[in-house]
Design a protein around this motif. Structure first.
Motif, PDB file in Angstrom:
ATOM      1  N   LYS A   1     -93.442 -18.158  69.011  1.00 42.09           N
ATOM      2  CA  LYS A   1     -92.941 -19.233  68.158  1.00 42.09           C
ATOM      3  C   LYS A   1     -91.450 -19.456  68.446  1.00 42.09           C
ATOM      4  N   GLY A   2     -91.071 -20.701  68.607  1.00 43.57           N
ATOM      5  CA  GLY A   2     -89.686 -21.028  68.931  1.00 43.57           C
ATOM      6  C   GLY A   2     -89.417 -21.143  70.420  1.00 43.57           C
ATOM      7  N   HIS A   3     -90.394 -20.795  71.236  1.00 43.82           N
ATOM      8  CA  HIS A   3     -90.258 -20.934  72.687  1.00 43.82           C
ATOM      9  C   HIS A   3     -90.799 -22.303  73.105  1.00 43.82           C
ATOM     10  N   ARG A   4     -90.303 -22.793  74.250  1.00 44.63           N
ATOM     11  CA  ARG A   4     -90.755 -24.081  74.747  1.00 44.63           C
ATOM     12  C   ARG A   4     -90.945 -24.001  76.259  1.00 44.63           C
ATOM     13  N   LEU A   5     -92.035 -24.562  76.735  1.00 42.74           N
ATOM     14  CA  LEU A   5     -92.338 -24.670  78.158  1.00 42.74           C
ATOM     15  C   LEU A   5     -92.193 -26.144  78.534  1.00 42.74           C
ATOM     16  N   ALA A   6     -91.400 -26.438  79.557  1.00 41.97           N
ATOM     17  CA  ALA A   6     -91.123 -27.823  79.934  1.00 41.97           C
ATOM     18  C   ALA A   6     -91.299 -28.008  81.435  1.00 41.97           C
ATOM     19  N   ALA A   7     -91.823 -29.172  81.812  1.00 42.88           N
ATOM     20  CA  ALA A   7     -91.959 -29.541  83.225  1.00 42.88           C
ATOM     21  C   ALA A   7     -91.503 -30.987  83.378  1.00 42.88           C
ATOM     22  N   GLU A   8     -90.810 -31.265  84.483  1.00 42.49           N
ATOM     23  CA  GLU A   8     -90.342 -32.628  84.739  1.00 42.49           C
ATOM     24  C   GLU A   8     -90.370 -32.899  86.238  1.00 42.49           C
ATOM     25  N   TYR A   9     -90.878 -34.078  86.592  1.00 45.44           N
ATOM     26  CA  TYR A   9     -90.937 -34.507  87.985  1.00 45.44           C
ATOM     27  C   TYR A   9     -90.058 -35.742  88.136  1.00 45.44           C
ATOM     28  N   GLY A  10     -89.213 -35.753  89.167  1.00 43.20           N
ATOM     29  CA  GLY A  10     -88.326 -36.884  89.422  1.00 43.20           C
ATOM     30  C   GLY A  10     -88.505 -37.441  90.818  1.00 43.20           C
ATOM     31  N   LYS A  11     -88.379 -38.758  90.924  1.00 46.39           N
ATOM     32  CA  LYS A  11     -88.516 -39.462  92.205  1.00 46.39           C
ATOM     33  C   LYS A  11     -87.319 -40.392  92.376  1.00 46.39           C
TER      34      LYS A  11
ATOM     35  N   GLU B   1     -84.990 -36.909  97.639  1.00 49.91           N
ATOM     36  CA  GLU B   1     -86.089 -37.840  97.394  1.00 49.91           C
ATOM     37  C   GLU B   1     -86.888 -37.539  96.142  1.00 49.91           C
ATOM     38  N   GLU B   2     -87.171 -36.272  95.887  1.00 49.71           N
ATOM     39  CA  GLU B   2     -87.918 -35.918  94.687  1.00 49.71           C
ATOM     40  C   GLU B   2     -87.582 -34.496  94.280  1.00 49.71           C
ATOM     41  N   ASN B   3     -87.828 -34.200  93.007  1.00 48.55           N
ATOM     42  CA  ASN B   3     -87.595 -32.840  92.536  1.00 48.55           C
ATOM     43  C   ASN B   3     -88.546 -32.520  91.397  1.00 48.55           C
ATOM     44  N   PHE B   4     -88.725 -31.238  91.170  1.00 49.49           N
ATOM     45  CA  PHE B   4     -89.603 -30.750  90.106  1.00 49.49           C
ATOM     46  C   PHE B   4     -88.889 -29.611  89.395  1.00 49.49           C
ATOM     47  N   THR B   5     -88.855 -29.677  88.079  1.00 50.00           N
ATOM     48  CA  THR B   5     -88.238 -28.625  87.288  1.00 50.00           C
ATOM     49  C   THR B   5     -89.259 -28.056  86.314  1.00 50.00           C
ATOM     50  N   LEU B   6     -89.324 -26.729  86.280  1.00 47.28           N
ATOM     51  CA  LEU B   6     -90.179 -26.018  85.341  1.00 47.28           C
ATOM     52  C   LEU B   6     -89.264 -25.066  84.585  1.00 47.28           C
ATOM     53  N   GLY B   7     -89.292 -25.156  83.259  1.00 47.11           N
ATOM     54  CA  GLY B   7     -88.381 -24.325  82.490  1.00 47.11           C
ATOM     55  C   GLY B   7     -89.028 -23.694  81.270  1.00 47.11           C
ATOM     56  N   TRP B   8     -88.485 -22.551  80.891  1.00 47.82           N
ATOM     57  CA  TRP B   8     -88.899 -21.834  79.686  1.00 47.82           C
ATOM     58  C   TRP B   8     -87.659 -21.677  78.832  1.00 47.82           C
ATOM     59  N   GLN B   9     -87.724 -22.118  77.577  1.00 48.74           N
ATOM     60  CA  GLN B   9     -86.559 -22.060  76.714  1.00 48.74           C
ATOM     61  C   GLN B   9     -86.880 -21.360  75.411  1.00 48.74           C
ATOM     62  N   LYS B  10     -85.860 -20.756  74.836  1.00 48.12           N
ATOM     63  CA  LYS B  10     -85.971 -20.141  73.517  1.00 48.12           C
ATOM     64  C   LYS B  10     -84.784 -20.634  72.696  1.00 48.12           C
ATOM     65  N   ALA B  11     -85.079 -21.276  71.572  1.00 48.72           N
ATOM     66  CA  ALA B  11     -84.022 -21.768  70.687  1.00 48.72           C
ATOM     67  C   ALA B  11     -83.665 -20.710  69.648  1.00 48.72           C
ATOM     68  N   PHE B  12     -82.390 -20.554  69.380  1.00 48.29           N
ATOM     69  CA  PHE B  12     -81.932 -19.592  68.388  1.00 48.29           C
ATOM     70  C   PHE B  12     -81.325 -20.317  67.216  1.00 48.29           C
TER      71      PHE B  12
END
Length: 162
Positions: free
Chosen positions: A127-137, A151-162
């Motif tokens: 709880k409070g964690h977030r999984l995020a993915a983003e693709y850019g062109k 030309e393109e990129n992909f970001t995958l991230g895991w975050q924890k909010a305090f």
């Protein structure tokens, strides 16, 4: 450096100077939607030990997101990054070797469109964690001379909010 030759300006990590990182963000929430925009700039100050200063960097982001259910959001974003010309010159770099060594070609602009998805954990030990993915062109760019563009990129991230 590579084989005792200094790499071009865009291949170096950092610029060896101090700078001011400034930004302004605005966000509006309307029910399951959110909209936002961000302006940011990096202003480089002074010259480094090699007697040059990287150009200032400017960025603009605008986005919209929709939350179809409580734990999932989908987003669209556009971004513009603009880099000003380098001032000064590193005397060790020979401009005849590569255009990346010539400050005349350091001015550039990139426009990118992104699509993203976020999942927020609502229960349990995550709880409070977030999984995020983003693709850019890359949709548009302007460079002086011939340069590589992201030309393109992909970001995958895991975050924890305090």
């Amino acid at each position: 450096e590579n084989n005792d030759m200094r790499l071009g300006y865009p291949m170096q990590l950092g610029g060896g100077t101090y700078g001011f990182n400034l930004g302004l963000t605005a966000v509006k929430f309307i029910e399951d939607y959110s909209f936002g925009a961000q302006l940011k700039t990096l202003i480089n100050v002074g010259n480094n030990d090699e007697d040059y200063r990287l150009g200032n960097e400017h960025g603009f982001n605008a986005w919209a997101s929709y939350m179809p259910i409580d734990s999932v959001s989908i987003s669209l974003r556009v971004e513009r990054k603009q880099f000003e010309k380098i001032s000064g010159q590193d005397e060790v770099m020979h401009t005849m070797m590569s255009t990346t060594h010539d400050t005349a070609y350091s001015l550039r602009r990139f426009d990118t469109a992104y699509v993203g998805v976020n999942y927020s954990f609502q229960k349990g030990m995550l709880k409070g964690h977030r999984l995020a993915a983003e693709y850019g062109k890359l949709v548009s760019f302007k460079v002086a001379d011939f340069q590589l563009a992201p030309e393109e990129n992909f970001t995958l991230g895991w975050q924890k909010a305090f």
